[in-house]
Design a protein around this motif. Structure first.
Motif, PDB file in Angstrom:
ATOM      1  N   GLU A  66       6.624   0.927  -1.445  1.00  0.00           N
ATOM      2  CA  GLU A  66       5.540   0.911  -2.654  1.00  0.00           C
ATOM      3  C   GLU A  66       5.948   0.375  -3.775  1.00  0.00           C
ATOM      4  N   TYR A  67       5.575  -0.767  -4.360  1.00  0.00           N
ATOM      5  CA  TYR A  67       6.151  -1.235  -5.586  1.00  0.00           C
ATOM      6  C   TYR A  67       4.936  -1.950  -6.088  1.00  0.00           C
ATOM      7  N   PRO A  71       0.104  -0.368  -1.926  1.00  0.00           N
ATOM      8  CA  PRO A  71       1.010   0.542  -1.308  1.00  0.00           C
ATOM      9  C   PRO A  71       1.202   0.381   0.228  1.00  0.00           C
ATOM     10  N   HIS A 110      -2.622  -4.974  -5.300  1.00  0.00           N
ATOM     11  CA  HIS A 110      -2.859  -3.647  -5.488  1.00  0.00           C
ATOM     12  C   HIS A 110      -4.487  -3.901  -5.581  1.00  0.00           C
TER      13      HIS A 110
END
Length: 855
Positions: free
Chosen positions: A699-700, A705, A725
């Protein structure tokens, strides 16, 4: 800047038979760009004559006012009868003398004049405006000749309006503000042709008196270090501007307004000193020169109501109350050095004129002009530098012109508030021009050229020796630049003047010898390999500006403690909306993606290779370093410690279909797996392959995610890839499922020597295997397990299908791989290939609990 050669000849003795081409070349050799050099006599052909208006008949019933005129043109029309002309201008009356072009003539731009019937009347010819004759941009009315013009009807009008002259249109560079005047240009031409100069600024002018001409208070001597003023009373408000002055202003592109205002513009063109004329009877009290208060308002001469800031300089009328600035501060009546205000301008009944000639801070004027988008002729000169020593001369010149042509009497009192600092000498090694340029400049020649510029030259701290031939190679000159050259501040500036006046053509063109080398560096080779790899796969390279807005980190959803949030702020950004340097390539790259989508493109694959900037926390400010010597190693180290870290990244973004649709079938939209594959291609092109590369789910921000992967090389994270996202996509107004990847190329280990692959001439054995594993098991780990178990016979392993269904059970999925086996020295038997496959499956079962589908 437009200027007539006849006006220049008043200050410099140019050769009488000087060709236009030679004049143009001389200016170019001096570093002054010539946009055009036009002989006005050749721009209008046919009969252009002086006419006198005898009758005017106002025509009605049309959308605009039309006049039918009978104009006396003498014998120029061959009959002696008045010429019938229809005209739409209204700034002339019966008895006025005008400029008429008769049928058969041709105006600038190839506009032929004939006789025709219009508005119900015959019209033979045209009454001309300045714009129609190519003399300026004023098209508000036709040219009305003044009473001082002695030409009679029928005479050639070319000498009257200046069409017997040559007009130069010059582009003056920002560092040569002195050349925005006849004085400066005449000085330059006197150098070029080695002829005498009659400097109009050297005429005697009275100095300031104890009793001021008008009460003035200067509260900011940095923004205004000199302010001079003088009154002229009893001016005839109906006095016209002389025709010769109007002609020169029109040629320069300045509209004639009134005699006092025209005089200020004329003096500005002549001496380079912008001035302002106030109607003294419309000023209530003391003039206060100060910085504006934020929020103060001023209506300038162009009718615009301007809101001022604390960085603006204003001239205020202290006789008016100002609730915002306080008692005694006064109300602004002029935006200093840029444009005057409506409340104190010279009007039709002005009889008392207050001339002001000041010296303003160039940086302040430049900021004010840009802030208010008000690039007046005065502001253009102020921001380039004006001679502070010429203020009183300009004041005297304006007063004499007004009293001569407008009557009235000048006051004996002269105001001169002078806070100008004297110029500091510049220490110039006498051999510096020779060392820098590679041309021999004897000391005597260096001194002579600097004195031509107007500099005062002394040897070291002493008086200059008459025998300059005895000056040694290590000797220095103490050079004090003239007041009209604020651009001369360093030895390099003086070297440039020596070269310019001696002639750029004397500087030889020498092709430098390329130093020997070993070709591209490893870093350059890696960058080219990465770019070529992405381009071969259909990605298009773009170059984005490295500047971003402070709100970008929020749009990308970066956490508060993310190391990409702190950014370097530029001291002088190109745009106040984007004052920061990027810490990730994705922000500007996604902006380019959005711009292309807005222009109708739908299927996009873009990439960029460039630096990102990470500030050094607590680094402080860099040391001040001059240009007179090479910085020391310690200064270099101190400056380098402040410079932000600038690793080179590569990033790619995808949107739309990766494989286009057509008659062959539906297209395939780009997905997170394509972004990861692009990252793998980059690592492969960079020489990082095999077991060293690992792909893991993570997750970054700004990635989704559940659809984000981190790429590790030798256990260290070097980048991320996947689908962006949904909140980021919505905030940036991008299509759903937009994907991206970004890698730090500088974080990759150096590529070793990769041996050439062994090419086998024997056929491969192809076996497919489908393994059932938990959903949580990454496909990359399954692939690694198969590689570990298959042994040396395995040539390639590729995932070609992913399946999940009720028959597999909840939380399970099937991964199908195509295994390629090959031996370098023989054709594999079925038993050997199956044994290698079974060994691969066994390791996958042991490590990950994988089972053969259908077993």
């Amino acid at each position: 800047m437009r200027v007539s050669v006849s006006w220049l000849r008043e200050y410099v003795d140019l050769p009488a038979d000087l060709p236009i081409g030679d004049l143009e070349q001389a200016l170019v050799d001096l570093g002054i760009e010539v946009e055009s050099a036009v002989d006005l006599a050749e721009t209008v052909t046919g009969r252009l004559v002086v006419g006198e208006v005898r009758e005017i008949e106002e025509l009605t019933g049309f959308k605009k006012p039309i006049r039918f005129c009978r104009v006396d043109v003498g014998d120029a029309n061959g009959t002696g009868e008045p010429q019938e002309i229809v005209c739409g201008a209204r700034n002339f009356a019966v008895g006025d003398r005008v400029v008429v072009i008769l049928p058969g003539g041709v105006l600038p731009g190839g506009f032929a004049i004939g006789a025709r019937k219009t508005y119900g009347h015959n019209s033979a010819g045209m009454i001309c405006s300045a714009k129609e004759l190519g003399l300026g941009d004023d098209h508000s009315g036709i040219i009305v000749l003044g009473p001082d013009v002695t030409a009679k009807p029928g005479d050639d009008a070319r000498p009257v309006v200046g069409l017997d002259d040559v007009v130069l249109d010059l582009e003056i560079t920002p560092d040569r503000g002195y050349a925005l005047s006849l004085r400066g240009l005449a000085r330059e031409l006197s150098h070029a042709f080695d002829v005498p100069l009659r400097d109009p600024a050297l005429v005697p002018a009275p100095s300031g008196t104890e009793a001021p001409a008008y009460p003035v208070e200067v509260r900011d001597t940095v923004g205004c270090d000199r302010f001079t003023a003088r009154l002229v009373r009893g001016v005839d408000p109906n006095a016209p501007t002389p025709a010769w002055m109007q002609q020169r202003l029109v040629t320069a592109g300045i509209r004639s307004i009134s005699l006092p205002v025209d005089i200020t513009n004329y003096v500005m063109l002549e001496l380079g000193q912008p001035m302002h004329a106030f109607d003294a009877d419309r000023i209530a009290g003391t003039l206060v020169v100060r910085r504006a208060e934020a929020g103060e308002k001023l209506t300038t001469l162009d009718g615009v109501n301007r809101v001022l800031t604390a960085d603006d300089m204003v001239i205020c009328d202290a006789g008016l109350d100002n609730a915002l600035a306080g008692e005694g501060a006064g109300v602004p009546i002029s935006l200093a050095a840029v444009m005057g205000g409506e409340t104190s301008e010279v009007v039709a009944d002005t009889t008392t004129v207050l001339f002001e000639a000041a010296h303003w801070d160039p940086a302040m004027v430049g900021r004010t002009a840009r802030r208010h988008k008000l690039f007046s002729e005065a502001a253009k000169r102020w921001e380039r530098g004006v001679d502070p020593a010429v203020a009183l001369v300009a004041l005297e010149r304006a007063v004499r012109l007004l009293t001569e042509h407008g009557g009235g009497s000048a006051s004996a009192e002269i105001l001169d508030i002078d806070h100008v600092r004297p110029r500091s000498p510049i220490i110039l090694p006498v051999d510096l021009p020779t060392r820098r340029i590679g041309v021999e400049y004897p000391p005597a020649r260096v001194v002579a050229l600097l004195e031509q510029v107007g500099c005062t030259v002394a040897q070291g701290a002493d008086r200059l020796s008459e025998d300059l031939g005895t000056v040694g190679a290590g000797a220095t000159l103490s050079v004090t630049p003239p007041t009209w050259r604020p651009d001369l501040t360093d030895p390099a500036d003086l070297v440039e003047e020596v070269v310019r006046l001696d002639g750029y053509d004397r500087v030889p063109s020498v092709l430098p010898t390329a130093p020997p080398g070993r070709g591209l560096t490893p870093r350059q080779r890696r960058r080219r390999a990465v770019a070529g790899s992405l381009a071969e796969r259909g990605y298009v390279e773009v170059l984005a500006h490295p500047f971003v807005s402070p709100g970008l980190a929020d749009l990308l959803g970066l956490p508060a403690d993310d190391p990409r949030r702190p950014a370097v702020r530029l001291a002088n950004p190109l745009s106040e909306e984007e004052p920061l340097l990027r810490t990730t390539l994705l922000g500007p790259l996604l902006g380019i993606l959005k711009r292309n989508l807005g222009r109708g493109h739908r299927d996009l694959a873009l990439y960029e290779i460039g630096a990102v900037f990470h500030p050094r926390v607590g680094a402080g400010s860099p040391p001040a370093m001059g240009v007179d010597r090479r910085p020391t190693d310690a200064e270099f180290a101190a400056a380098d410690a402040v410079v932000p870290a600038q690793p080179v990244h590569v990033a790619a973004v995808l949107s739309g279909d990766l494989d286009p649709a057509g008659w062959w079938g539906a297209g395939r939209p780009a997905g997170w797996a394509d972004a990861i594959e692009a990252a793998r291609d980059v690592l492969d092109a960079a020489g990082v392959v095999g077991e060293r590369v690992e792909v893991r789910a993570t997750e970054y921000a700004p990635w989704h995610p559940g659809r984000c992967a981190e790429l590790r090389v030798d256990g260290s994270v070097v980048g991320h890839a996947g689908e962006l996202h949904p909140l980021v996509v919505a905030a940036l107004e991008l299509p759903r499922r937009t994907c991206a990847m970004e890698l730090d190329l500088d974080a990759l280990p150096a590529a070793g020597v990769t041996p050439a692959p062994a090419v086998s001439g024997f056929p491969p054995a192809l076996i497919d295997v489908a393994l059932v594993v938990d959903d949580s098991v990454p496909a990359e780990q399954v692939r690694r397990a198969l590689e570990a178990g298959a042994g040396e016979l395995l040539e390639d392993v590729r995932l070609f299908d992913v399946y999940s269904g009720a028959q597999l059970g909840a939380g399970r999925r099937s991964l199908a791989y195509k295994l390629t086996f090959r031996a370098p020295d023989r054709t594999l038997t079925v038993e050997e290939a199956v044994a290698a496959r079974d060994a691969a499956v066994a390791v996958a079962a042991e490590r990950l609990g994988a089972t053969l589908r259908g077993a």
